[in-house]
Enzyme design. Structure first.
Site, PDB file in Angstrom:
ATOM      1  N   ASN A  17       0.868  -1.178   0.000  1.00  0.00           N
ATOM      2  CA  ASN A  17       0.000   0.000   0.000  1.00  0.00           C
ATOM      3  C   ASN A  17       0.906   1.230   0.000  1.00  0.00           C
ATOM      4  OD1 ASN A  17      -1.761   2.089   0.553  1.00  0.00           O
ATOM      5  ND2 ASN A  17      -2.127   1.476   2.691  1.00  0.00           N
ATOM      6  N   TRP A  18       0.957   1.902  -1.127  1.00  0.00           N
ATOM      7  CA  TRP A  18       1.893   3.030  -1.244  1.00  0.00           C
ATOM      8  C   TRP A  18       1.360   4.302  -0.590  1.00  0.00           C
ATOM      9  CZ3 TRP A  18       3.890   2.682  -7.033  1.00  0.00           C
ATOM     10  CH2 TRP A  18       4.770   1.591  -7.124  1.00  0.00           C
ATOM     11  N   LYS A  19       0.107   4.304  -0.224  1.00  0.00           N
ATOM     12  CA  LYS A  19      -0.486   5.517   0.373  1.00  0.00           C
ATOM     13  C   LYS A  19      -0.238   6.703  -0.563  1.00  0.00           C
ATOM     14  CE  LYS A  19       0.146   3.316   4.796  1.00  0.00           C
ATOM     15  NZ  LYS A  19       0.252   3.423   6.232  1.00  0.00           N
ATOM     16  N   HIS A  62      -9.277   1.356   5.188  1.00  0.00           N
ATOM     17  CA  HIS A  62      -7.937   1.455   5.764  1.00  0.00           C
ATOM     18  C   HIS A  62      -7.983   2.371   6.985  1.00  0.00           C
ATOM     19  CE1 HIS A  62      -3.799   2.744   6.323  1.00  0.00           C
ATOM     20  NE2 HIS A  62      -3.484   1.554   5.838  1.00  0.00           N
ATOM     21  N   GLU A  70      -6.285   4.787   7.908  1.00  0.00           N
ATOM     22  CA  GLU A  70      -6.196   6.240   7.647  1.00  0.00           C
ATOM     23  C   GLU A  70      -7.512   6.779   7.094  1.00  0.00           C
ATOM     24  OE1 GLU A  70      -2.588   5.709   5.478  1.00  0.00           O
ATOM     25  OE2 GLU A  70      -1.701   5.085   7.385  1.00  0.00           O
ATOM     26  N   GLU A  73      -4.962  -4.775  10.790  1.00  0.00           N
ATOM     27  CA  GLU A  73      -3.897  -3.787  10.925  1.00  0.00           C
ATOM     28  C   GLU A  73      -4.121  -2.978  12.200  1.00  0.00           C
ATOM     29  OE1 GLU A  73      -2.033  -2.766   6.864  1.00  0.00           O
ATOM     30  OE2 GLU A  73      -3.815  -1.549   7.086  1.00  0.00           O
ATOM     31  N   GLY A  86       2.927   2.367  10.608  1.00  0.00           N
ATOM     32  CA  GLY A  86       3.874   3.464  10.422  1.00  0.00           C
ATOM     33  C   GLY A  86       4.655   3.827  11.671  1.00  0.00           C
ATOM     34  N   SER A 132       3.802  -2.018  10.230  1.00  0.00           N
ATOM     35  CA  SER A 132       5.260  -2.071  10.394  1.00  0.00           C
ATOM     36  C   SER A 132       5.863  -3.427   9.994  1.00  0.00           C
ATOM     37  CB  SER A 132       5.665  -1.684  11.817  1.00  0.00           C
ATOM     38  OG  SER A 132       5.330  -0.324  12.057  1.00  0.00           O
ATOM     39  N   GLY A 182       2.991  -1.062   4.199  1.00  0.00           N
ATOM     40  CA  GLY A 182       2.991   0.345   3.820  1.00  0.00           C
ATOM     41  C   GLY A 182       4.407   0.803   3.503  1.00  0.00           C
ATOM     42  N   GLY A 183       5.051   1.440   4.493  1.00  0.00           N
ATOM     43  CA  GLY A 183       6.375   2.048   4.287  1.00  0.00           C
ATOM     44  C   GLY A 183       7.380   1.146   3.587  1.00  0.00           C
TER      45      GLY A 183
END
Ligand code: PGA
Length: 255
Positions: free
Chosen positions: A12-14, A99, A101, A171, A177, A217, A238-239
């Site tokens: 997930n590149w956000k 998600h 966010e 999640e 993150g 993470s 993600g990251g």
């Protein structure tokens, strides 16, 4: 008897990697990750980078693409939104729904999330439904209750004959993150609780077809241990999915 579920490695590149960075990412990543049909790789680029990603993935049908969010209406005066039909037309196979966010930064409710899941299923795409508790909810020992509340409106609208199309991602908000990962025990316990909810709603056979991913993470160094837990069918990253070499290591960790 549990049907074997293929591992899913999702990135997930956000709001990262515009079109030119997306093209550069795939030029590197495709050299590092050999085609394989023993696992599913999926990326969720920003919508504006979708076409560049699709172009870069010509000839690699083992790598799927999805969008990070949709609105449930088909078209109309909804500035800034994206319909499922448009996502499908662009080549998306999956859609992230709910998600953390979206829920916590943009105030999306579980009822809205359920409407989105409905729209995604109706269009024949795969919803990746994200659920997870905050740190306060975990400390108050409400983690399982919160996840159950997030699942409830979705389980109400998804029929047993279509639940096999659903993917769930657990999640925990406190792990996203932050560099703090759920322990393998926490992940295993919550995945089992989600599976129990699914079984209660649909029966074991239908419920056991649903992959449940862990996210929060995930890094090249912890992916293998998390994925070795019973009931953890893959990861939503993600990251660490922004770096081609790092994500290729996570793909290898699936075995
Ligand atoms: P993270 O994000 O890997 O950067 O913690 C996971 C996610 O939000 O899907």
């Amino acid at each position: 008897m549990t049907a074997p579920r293929k591992p899913i490695l999702a990135g997930n590149w956000k709001m990262n990697h515009g079109p030119s960075q997306a093209a550069r990412f795939f030029a590197d990543f495709l050299n590092l990750a050999e085609p394989g049909d023993d696992r599913t790789i999926a990326f969720f680029p920003p919508a504006i980078s979708f076409a560049a990603a699709r172009e870069a993935l010509q000839g690699r049908p083992d790598v799927r693409l999805g969008v990070q969010n949709v609105y449930w209406e088909e078209s109309g005066a909804f500035t800034g939104e994206l319909s499922v039909g448009m996502a499908k037309d662009a080549g998306a196979e999956l859609v992230l729904v709910g998600h953390s966010e979206r829920r916590h930064v943009f105030g999306e409710t579980s009822e809205e999330t359920a409407r989105k899941v409905r729209a995604v299923l109706d269009a024949g795409l795969v919803p990746v439904l994200c659920v997870g508790e905050t740190i306060d909810e975990r400390r108050a020992e409400r983690a399982e209750a919160v996840v159950a509340e997030q699942l409830a409106p979705v389980l109400e609208i998804v029929r047993a004959d279509e639940v096999g199309e659903l993917v769930i991602a657990y999640e925990p908000v406190w792990a996203i993150g932050t560099g703090v990962t759920a322990t393998p025990d926490d992940a295993r316990t919550m995945h089992a609780a989600v599976r129990e909810r699914l079984r209660a709603a649909y029966g074991a056979e239908a419920a056991d077809a649903v992959p449940i991913l862990y996210g929060g993470s995930v890094k090249p160094d912890n992916a293998a241990e998390l994925m070795s837990q019973p009931g953890v069918d893959g990861v939503l990253v993600g990251g660490a999915s922004l770096d081609a070499a790092g994500f290729a290591r996570i793909v290898k960790a699936a075995g």
